[in-house]
Design an enzyme around this catalytic site. Structure first.
Site, PDB file in Angstrom:
ATOM      1  N   LEU A  53     -11.821   6.843 -59.009  1.00 44.03           N
ATOM      2  CA  LEU A  53     -13.086   6.345 -58.455  1.00 44.03           C
ATOM      3  C   LEU A  53     -12.864   5.630 -57.130  1.00 44.03           C
ATOM      4  O   LEU A  53     -11.833   4.983 -56.919  1.00 44.03           O
ATOM      5  CB  LEU A  53     -13.812   5.463 -59.464  1.00 44.03           C
ATOM      6  CG  LEU A  53     -13.351   4.056 -59.780  1.00 44.03           C
ATOM      7  CD1 LEU A  53     -13.879   3.043 -58.758  1.00 44.03           C
ATOM      8  CD2 LEU A  53     -13.830   3.657 -61.164  1.00 44.03           C
ATOM      9  N   HIS A  54     -13.845   5.757 -56.243  1.00 43.86           N
ATOM     10  CA  HIS A  54     -13.754   5.155 -54.911  1.00 43.86           C
ATOM     11  C   HIS A  54     -15.161   4.855 -54.421  1.00 43.86           C
ATOM     12  O   HIS A  54     -16.048   5.689 -54.517  1.00 43.86           O
ATOM     13  CB  HIS A  54     -13.011   6.082 -53.952  1.00 43.86           C
ATOM     14  CG  HIS A  54     -13.458   7.513 -53.981  1.00 43.86           C
ATOM     15  ND1 HIS A  54     -13.170   8.363 -55.033  1.00 43.86           N
ATOM     16  CD2 HIS A  54     -14.202   8.228 -53.105  1.00 43.86           C
ATOM     17  CE1 HIS A  54     -13.703   9.546 -54.791  1.00 43.86           C
ATOM     18  NE2 HIS A  54     -14.346   9.490 -53.634  1.00 43.86           N
ATOM     19  N   LEU A  55     -15.312   3.647 -53.922  1.00 48.95           N
ATOM     20  CA  LEU A  55     -16.608   3.189 -53.423  1.00 48.95           C
ATOM     21  C   LEU A  55     -16.665   3.433 -51.914  1.00 48.95           C
ATOM     22  O   LEU A  55     -15.909   2.820 -51.158  1.00 48.95           O
ATOM     23  CB  LEU A  55     -16.771   1.693 -53.724  1.00 48.95           C
ATOM     24  CG  LEU A  55     -18.036   1.020 -53.200  1.00 48.95           C
ATOM     25  CD1 LEU A  55     -19.272   1.549 -53.922  1.00 48.95           C
ATOM     26  CD2 LEU A  55     -17.938  -0.497 -53.374  1.00 48.95           C
TER      27      LEU A  55
END
Ligand SMILES: [Zn+2]
Length: 190
Positions: free
Chosen positions: A146-148
């Site tokens: 996951l990466h914002l």
């Protein structure tokens, strides 16, 4: 025109090195491994270069790493949608927020807040997008880790897109963005 605007559908893409290991910048290609994950490769290749004696700033610039916290880090998107397009993510290879331990989740949000401040100071945007896509169906380019996404926006900055489709003008190269945001992050005192 009523369009669902999803810039983070664009994959995180690097040219990769000669062996095709995704996320390994050419300057860090000495790292011998391959985790199968773009982001895990990026961190491992950067750490390896530092262990082998490359100056930390040089290795982190090559990897596009702007800031490294205890459990999370901030890096450039190698295929930016706008100038200043960065990503906050955990070191841990996790694909759901709910899988992060509390400390990691809190640091993710802490870094997001700092990123907001830094992007506003460095780019004076009219607005900002922050976006998290969990799973391929949601548009994640790298679904396993996951990466914002965080990016500055300016009024009218996508107007031309409707006519030229996928072609986007990125007015600043990645090395310039790295220098600008590295300096801004190091100077950020809240
Ligand atoms: Zn990973």
């Amino acid at each position: 025109m009523d369009t669902l605007w999803t810039p983070w559908r664009y994959a995180y893409i690097t040219a990769g090195d000669k062996t095709g290991r995704a996320g390994v910048p050419a300057a860090l290609a000495a790292w011998p491994g391959d985790t199968g994950c773009v982001f895990c490769n990026l961190i491992a290749a950067t750490d390896y270069a530092i262990e082998q004696g490359m100056p930390r700033d040089e290795a982190e610039a090559a990897g596009g790493l702007i800031y490294r916290g205890r459990d999370c880090f901030l890096c450039l998107n190698a295929f930016p949608y706008t100038s200043g397009h960065v990503m906050v993510m955990p070191y841990a290879h996790r694909d759901r927020l709910a899988q992060l331990d509390t400390e990691t989740a809190h640091e993710l949000m802490d870094l997001a807040q700092r990123t907001e401040r830094v992007l506003e100071r460095a780019y004076r945007p009219h607005g900002l997008n922050f976006g998290l896509n969990l799973g391929e169906a949601a548009g994640a380019g790298v679904a396993g880790h996951l990466h914002l996404h965080a990016m500055p926006r300016w009024t009218g900055d996508t107007n031309f897109m409707t006519t030229v489709g996928e072609t986007r003008v990125i007015p600043e190269d990645l090395a310039t963005t790295w220098k600008r945001l590295r300096a801004a992050f190091m100077g950020d005192k809240g």
